[in-house]
Scaffold this motif. Structure first.
Motif, PDB file in Angstrom:
ATOM      1  N   ARG A  19      51.446  41.667  51.770  1.00 23.34           N
ATOM      2  CA  ARG A  19      50.333  42.286  50.874  1.00 23.34           C
ATOM      3  C   ARG A  19      50.483  42.413  49.462  1.00 23.34           C
ATOM      4  NH1 ARG A  19      51.472  47.286  53.402  1.00 23.34           N
ATOM      5  NH2 ARG A  19      52.537  48.534  51.711  1.00 23.34           N
ATOM      6  N   VAL A  20      49.600  42.321  48.641  1.00 21.28           N
ATOM      7  CA  VAL A  20      49.808  42.520  47.200  1.00 21.28           C
ATOM      8  C   VAL A  20      48.889  43.628  46.652  1.00 21.28           C
ATOM      9  CG1 VAL A  20      49.259  41.494  44.881  1.00 21.28           C
ATOM     10  CG2 VAL A  20      50.442  39.906  46.611  1.00 21.28           C
ATOM     11  N   THR A  21      49.328  44.705  45.910  1.00 20.72           N
ATOM     12  CA  THR A  21      48.442  45.804  45.474  1.00 20.72           C
ATOM     13  C   THR A  21      48.367  45.651  44.059  1.00 20.72           C
ATOM     14  OG1 THR A  21      49.478  47.144  46.967  1.00 20.72           O
ATOM     15  CG2 THR A  21      48.205  48.196  45.528  1.00 20.72           C
ATOM     16  N   GLU A  22      47.255  45.248  43.598  1.00 28.53           N
ATOM     17  CA  GLU A  22      47.173  44.778  42.132  1.00 28.53           C
ATOM     18  C   GLU A  22      47.242  46.014  41.198  1.00 28.53           C
ATOM     19  OE1 GLU A  22      43.242  43.426  42.513  1.00 28.53           O
ATOM     20  OE2 GLU A  22      43.870  41.424  42.369  1.00 28.53           O
ATOM     21  N   PRO A  23      47.633  45.697  39.893  1.00 27.94           N
ATOM     22  CA  PRO A  23      47.892  46.747  38.934  1.00 27.94           C
ATOM     23  C   PRO A  23      46.572  47.697  39.018  1.00 27.94           C
ATOM     24  CG  PRO A  23      48.235  44.737  37.888  1.00 27.94           C
ATOM     25  CD  PRO A  23      47.821  44.448  39.215  1.00 27.94           C
ATOM     26  N   LEU A  24      46.997  48.940  38.288  1.00 29.31           N
ATOM     27  CA  LEU A  24      45.796  49.972  38.436  1.00 29.31           C
ATOM     28  C   LEU A  24      44.850  49.588  37.756  1.00 29.31           C
ATOM     29  CD1 LEU A  24      45.128  52.956  38.895  1.00 29.31           C
ATOM     30  CD2 LEU A  24      46.195  53.584  36.672  1.00 29.31           C
ATOM     31  N   GLU A  25      45.017  48.776  36.464  1.00 30.91           N
ATOM     32  CA  GLU A  25      43.809  48.437  35.753  1.00 30.91           C
ATOM     33  C   GLU A  25      42.707  47.683  36.436  1.00 30.91           C
ATOM     34  OE1 GLU A  25      44.468  45.597  32.630  1.00 30.91           O
ATOM     35  OE2 GLU A  25      42.630  46.285  31.735  1.00 30.91           O
ATOM     36  N   ASP A  26      43.200  46.484  37.434  1.00 32.83           N
ATOM     37  CA  ASP A  26      42.390  45.802  38.237  1.00 32.83           C
ATOM     38  C   ASP A  26      41.889  46.481  39.372  1.00 32.83           C
ATOM     39  OD1 ASP A  26      44.054  44.163  36.578  1.00 32.83           O
ATOM     40  OD2 ASP A  26      44.662  42.696  37.969  1.00 32.83           O
ATOM     41  N   ARG A  27      42.615  47.573  39.974  1.00 28.57           N
ATOM     42  CA  ARG A  27      42.040  48.484  41.094  1.00 28.57           C
ATOM     43  C   ARG A  27      40.763  49.153  40.459  1.00 28.57           C
ATOM     44  NH1 ARG A  27      46.765  51.522  43.385  1.00 28.57           N
ATOM     45  NH2 ARG A  27      47.988  50.507  41.663  1.00 28.57           N
ATOM     46  N   MET A  28      40.963  50.020  39.376  1.00 27.83           N
ATOM     47  CA  MET A  28      39.942  50.402  38.655  1.00 27.83           C
ATOM     48  C   MET A  28      38.715  49.863  38.449  1.00 27.83           C
ATOM     49  SD  MET A  28      41.406  53.282  35.875  1.00 27.83           S
ATOM     50  CE  MET A  28      42.275  52.382  34.842  1.00 27.83           C
ATOM     51  N   GLU A  29      38.892  48.542  38.089  1.00 29.76           N
ATOM     52  CA  GLU A  29      37.774  47.826  37.716  1.00 29.76           C
ATOM     53  C   GLU A  29      37.136  47.155  38.653  1.00 29.76           C
ATOM     54  OE1 GLU A  29      38.715  44.621  34.777  1.00 29.76           O
ATOM     55  OE2 GLU A  29      39.145  45.921  33.070  1.00 29.76           O
ATOM     56  N   GLN A  30      37.716  47.151  39.957  1.00 31.56           N
ATOM     57  CA  GLN A  30      37.105  46.629  41.223  1.00 31.56           C
ATOM     58  C   GLN A  30      36.563  47.828  41.854  1.00 31.56           C
ATOM     59  OE1 GLN A  30      40.171  44.385  43.486  1.00 31.56           O
ATOM     60  NE2 GLN A  30      40.031  42.944  41.559  1.00 31.56           N
ATOM     61  N   ALA A  31      37.048  49.044  41.737  1.00 32.47           N
ATOM     62  CA  ALA A  31      36.629  50.166  42.558  1.00 32.47           C
ATOM     63  C   ALA A  31      35.258  50.693  41.812  1.00 32.47           C
ATOM     64  CB  ALA A  31      37.533  51.311  42.868  1.00 32.47           C
ATOM     65  N   LEU A  32      35.050  50.758  40.661  1.00 32.85           N
ATOM     66  CA  LEU A  32      34.310  51.676  39.653  1.00 32.85           C
ATOM     67  C   LEU A  32      33.234  50.561  39.392  1.00 32.85           C
ATOM     68  CD1 LEU A  32      36.744  53.560  37.760  1.00 32.85           C
ATOM     69  CD2 LEU A  32      35.258  54.301  39.704  1.00 32.85           C
ATOM     70  N   PHE A  33      33.144  49.529  39.492  1.00 33.99           N
ATOM     71  CA  PHE A  33      32.272  48.538  38.996  1.00 33.99           C
ATOM     72  C   PHE A  33      31.543  47.687  39.923  1.00 33.99           C
ATOM     73  CE2 PHE A  33      34.473  50.156  35.504  1.00 33.99           C
ATOM     74  CZ  PHE A  33      33.661  50.734  34.533  1.00 33.99           C
ATOM     75  N   SER A  34      30.453  47.354  40.185  1.00 35.99           N
ATOM     76  CA  SER A  34      29.918  46.424  40.734  1.00 35.99           C
ATOM     77  C   SER A  34      29.026  45.430  40.287  1.00 35.99           C
ATOM     78  CB  SER A  34      29.238  47.039  42.184  1.00 35.99           C
ATOM     79  OG  SER A  34      28.355  46.083  42.864  1.00 35.99           O
TER      80      SER A  34
END
Ligand code: SAH
Ligand code: MG
Length: 945
Positions: free
Chosen positions: A676-691
């Motif tokens: 598996r790959v866990t993306e950098p925090l920035e990407d995770r934030m951008e994915q988790a908080l915006f739709s």
């Protein structure tokens, strides 16, 4: 413990606590570490314990230059610290009443020796008393006698007094023997020493009842066999395992003496313990006449070198001069019980200890991945770091090489908000030396700083390494400052480690090169004290590649000269691939393969091994392979010329491995699966908080402008892995030509793969989703000019400028608007003011930083690779100034959140529009065909069948 009670009384009388005495004697060299202990728990991760409820107890360990103790468990931290101090004083034989009685050291030495041979001492838990009891089991003339060297080595007080008499003892332990002998001469009637042999014993036998009470309790007679490592002085001969058969009534040193071909124990010399402070592993070797009878002489040492008796391997490992063959064994009496303590040492443990003397080795061991992990080149975030942290590795390294504990000094800097970055004001210097008994190694200073840190403050950390005798060896003061004080410590520590590691991998490095690399890492060093500190290393070559390729290795990575001779990647492409800053989790196995004998030997494996991509936390060949993989794929790679010392440290010791290694065609085969790959925090934030996710919103934003302007061509500046170009292919647009530029070759290769397969599938399909006729990817910097980028309809530059230094962002703005002059330019960058919301929001659980409870406030930028993040005002300033200068108009907008409410969009966007038509500007005329970029990949529909 009786002494404990006695101490408590003494303390009250003198109002000096044990800790205060320790401080008096050792100052900052005393290193306390408090550990939280939970009733419920064997906690794997002590840091997380903070989160658990229930009564918290504390245990304290105390590291002093010579000794290491661990307290019992207490309800209060203070109690644990006091107890640790008490234990340490006891161990050092320091009078806990704390009276700084300036006794003559000779008198004190005589007194101490008398005490060691007193009746009461025989049944104490002092390691030396074990030897005295065992000596009572010896027969004939040797009844009751112990080697003089034992007294000097095992009793810290004798050792310290001996040092007070002559500081040279530190370098020449044989001196201590003569001191003991001389002091014993004043104790006639109490002890006897032999003139020509090196033993000492009580003159009159112990009373029977004393013997009975001392020996009676100890375990029943029996015998056991332990494994030890035999290290021949000749480095031509291989180290080997020997078995020591020790029987309980009897003296184990006699067994070791026999094994060394000597008659009895007092002909054996012993080094200090090696490895962990609590270890009993020592080197045993013959007290050859010359060293003992000529204690002062470097002459003797030189002669031994000439005769070839100097045991370089044993000396390196122990940090003391060892002559002749040596036995490396872990056996002895400890402070814990009266029984003889012992442990098997294999060849593997020998190689692991060697590994533990090199910074990258300490890291490899901490990750249990000797052939796979490597000391990372960067400390990005605490959450992405795996294995021992740099500060701890540096402390371990210093201990290993008998240097003082590193001194960390933290400077707190206040950031003047009105001024541009770079003009920092120094507020205060918090030097660890000022912090009382704590060295910054423990958490104590960290807590202190946390309280003092002002909001918006930044930290810089200086690391200093001193020798035992307090000569400054290394001084590292990084230029950078950090929001978290712990980051500043880790990053400074890592610089020192990387530099030391490079030195250990190439001990022949000329001083100029060493100085050059030191300069790069903000390190200054003192060549004299440096070479003195590591003199033992010079005579030895471990972990060095023997057939290095021409030019040697400038590489900080291990296995410099090793080539990969094959990589095969298997399995379908899934699209999820690791990028820099992401965490990759792999399963892997490493086998030693020989072609001719058709054998495979498993050396190392793991079902789940996680590491950060981009910081080289694994051997470079492995990282290169993983960056080319997508989740679910497997790879096989082979490396020839495996480094023997590493393999022996990784392998369960066997003759078989050695015989395989001797075969010419052996290689290491790595089998990896990317789990598996866990993306950098920035990407995770951008994915988790915006739709939809912010990245998608940026693409849609660009798409809107493409549609409105009917653009037929587009250039993406800093295209990375091609996420924008790839997404554009999913839509029906007017675009016919797309171009991407980036400086990351790896990203471009990834982009090429994705675009290639998509464009081909599309043009093979019956109904085409797009009309793209050509696509090109260039490798180059967008701050460079290349005429092929001139005159496009649309230029995009999404989330790129913050990855450059500010002056480079200006340079890019000037070049793109004056030379390339696209009709429309879309530039996006994070809005710094929005970070508060990102960081406050519910990312809980995802980013648990065990080191830091205030992580949400202290994460400055969204991505560790960002050189800056601008407020709306800063971005407006940049864009407006450039627009005015180059005849563009500019509008501001953004994605994520809203532009009307504070603090604006998450991602701010500037849209530049060319006011005047493209005049085939001056630049075009001057450098019409200036081609600086390299084409990485080119696709043309007409070239397809
Ligand atoms: N635009 C892409 C990638 C953003 S990441 C997206 O939105 O997904 C930033 C990219 O900028 C990285 O790929 C980095 O390699 C690239 N970059 C940084 N400095 C650069 C420079 N001077 N020239 C070209 N590319 C650069
Ligand atoms: Mg970015």
């Amino acid at each position: 413990m009786e002494t404990g009670a006695a101490l408590a009384v003494a303390v009250r009388k003198n109002a000096l606590t044990p800790k205060a005495i320790v401080h008096q004697k050792f100052g900052v060299k005393a290193c306390y570490k408090i550990e939280e202990v939970h009733e419920s728990a064997d906690n794997e991760c002590p840091g997380l314990a903070i989160l658990q409820k229930g009564p918290c107890m504390y245990r304290c360990s105390l590291q002093l230059p010579e000794i290491y103790v661990v307290s019992k468990i207490f309800k209060k931290k203070k109690e644990a610290e006091q107890h640790a101090s008490e234990l340490a004083l006891e161990k050092l034989g320091i009078d806990p009443s704390g009276n700084p009685t300036e006794q003559d050291p000779w008198d004190a030495l005589v007194g101490r020796i008398k005490f060691l041979f007193a009746d009461e001492f025989l049944s104490s838990l002092h390691p030396l008393s074990g030897h005295l009891r065992a000596a009572l089991q010896r027969e004939g003339d040797l009844y009751g006698s112990v080697p003089i060297s034992i007294i000097a080595i095992l009793d810290a007080k004798v050792c310290n007094l001996s040092k007070a008499i002559d500081p040279k003892v530190e370098l020449n332990p044989y001196l201590a023997i003569s001191h003991v002998r001389k002091a014993a001469a004043q104790l006639s009637g109490i002890v006897v020493t032999s003139e020509d042999q090196h033993w000492i014993r009580r003159q009159n036998p112990y009373p029977l009842d004393v013997i009975e009470s001392a020996i009676g309790e100890s375990g029943s007679p029996g015998s056991f066999s332990i494994e030890a490592v035999y290290i021949p002085w000749s480095s031509e001969k291989a180290v080997d395992v020997v078995n020591l058969n020790v029987s309980s009534p009897g003296y184990y040193l006699d067994v070791i003496a026999k094994q060394l071909g000597l008659v009895e124990a007092s002909e054996v010399l012993i080094t200090r313990s090696i490895g962990k402070a609590s270890s009993e592993a020592r080197m045993y070797f013959a007290a050859s006449q010359s060293c003992v009878l000529e204690p002062s002489a470097d002459l003797g040492k030189k002669a031994m070198h000439l005769e070839g008796l100097y045991n370089a391997r044993a000396s390196y490992l122990s940090g003391e001069d060892v002559f002749g063959d040596a036995i490396f064994a872990s056996i002895g009496y400890s402070w814990k019980s009266k029984d003889l303590w012992h442990e098997d040492l294999s060849k593997q443990s020998y190689y692991r200890m060697l590994l533990g003397k090199v910074p990258s080795g300490v890291y490899k061991l901490s990750r249990a991945a000797i052939l796979t992990a490597d000391l990372p080149l960067a400390f990005t975030t605490r959450t992405n770091w795996r294995g021992s942290i740099p500060r701890d590795i540096l402390c371990a390294f210093c201990r290993q090489h008998r240097l003082s504990e590193p001194v960390f000094s933290i400077v707190s800097i206040s950031e003047a908000p009105s001024e541009p970055s770079g003009s920092h004001k120094k507020l205060k210097v918090i030097d660890s030396a000022v912090e009382g008994t704590h060295c910054a190694n423990g958490c104590a200073v960290s807590y202190g700083l946390e309280e003092r840190a002002e909001s918006g403050g930044m930290f810089r950390c200086e690391v200093k390494i001193y020798s035992r005798s307090q000569d400054l060896i290394i001084d590292c003061l990084p230029k950078e400052s950090y929001k978290k004080h712990s980051d500043s410590i880790q990053k400074a520590s890592l610089k020192v480690l990387l530099w030391l590691d490079a030195y250990f991998k190439n001990l022949d490095m000329p001083v100029e090169r060493l100085e050059c690399s030191a300069h790069e890492l903000d390190i200054r060093f003192n060549p004299q004290s440096f070479s003195k500190a590591f003199e033992f290393c010079q005579s030895i070559r471990f972990f060095q590649h023997c057939d290095m390729q021409e030019g040697g290795s400038h590489d900080l990575n291990f296995m410099p000269g090793h080539r990969i001779f094959s990589v095969d990647i298997d399995g379908p492409v899934s699209g999820i691939s690791p990028t820099n800053g992401s965490l990759s989790c792999i399963s892997y196995s490493v086998t030693l393969v020989t072609e001719s004998e058709n054998t495979k030997e498993l050396l190392e494996s793991s079902d789940e091994f996680e590491f950060e991509i981009g910081s080289r936390s694994v051997i470079s060949q492995l990282e290169a392979a993983v960056t080319q993989m997508t989740v679910g794929q497997s790879a096989f790679l082979r490396i020839d010329f495996p480094p023997q010392d590493f393999i022996l440290a990784a392998a369960d010791d066997s003759e078989r491995i050695l015989s395989l290694l001797s075969s010419k065609d052996c290689s290491l085969q790595y089998t990896i699966t990317l789990i598996r790959v866990t993306e950098p925090l920035e990407d995770r934030m951008e994915q988790a908080l915006f739709s939809p996710p912010l990245s998608k919103q940026r693409v849609e934003y660009a798409l809107q402008h493409i549609k409105q302007s009917c653009a037929t061509n587009l250039v993406d500046f800093g295209c990375g892995s091609g996420s924008l170009l790839d997404s554009l292919l999913n839509y029906q647009t007017s675009l016919e030509k797309i171009v991407g530029v980036d400086i990351s070759h790896k990203s471009l290769v990834r982009a090429a793969k994705i675009l290639h397969s998509k464009l081909n599938t599309n043009s093979d399909a019956d109904v085409q989703t797009n009309d793209i006729k050509s696509a090109i990817l260039y490798d180059g910097s967008i701050t460079d000019f290349d005429s092929r980028l001139c005159g496009f309809d649309i230029g995009t530059c999404l989330e790129v400028i913050e990855h450059m230094e500010e002056d480079q962002a200006w340079l890019f703005g000037n070049i793109v608007l004056s030379y390339f002059r696209p009709k429309l330019l879309i530039v996006s960058t994070p809005n710094y003011e929005y970070n508060v919301i990102l960081q406050r929001s519910s990312l809980s659980g995802q980013e648990e930083d065990p080191d830091d409870k205030t992580q949400s406030q202290s994460c400055k930028f969204r991505n560790h690779d960002h050189k800056f993040e601008w407020t709306r005002e800063q971005f407006n300033h940049w864009a407006t100034e450039l627009a005015v200068k180059h005849n563009y108009s500019v509008e501001f907008s953004g994605v994520g959140g809203s532009g009307d409410t504070e603090p604006g969009f998450a991602s701010q966007i500037a849209v530049f529009r060319r006011d005047t038509p493209h005049l085939a500007g001056d630049a075009m005329k001057v450098a019409d065909s200036e081609h600086r970029f390299n084409i990485v990949w080119e696709w043309d529909r007409s070239n397809r069948s």
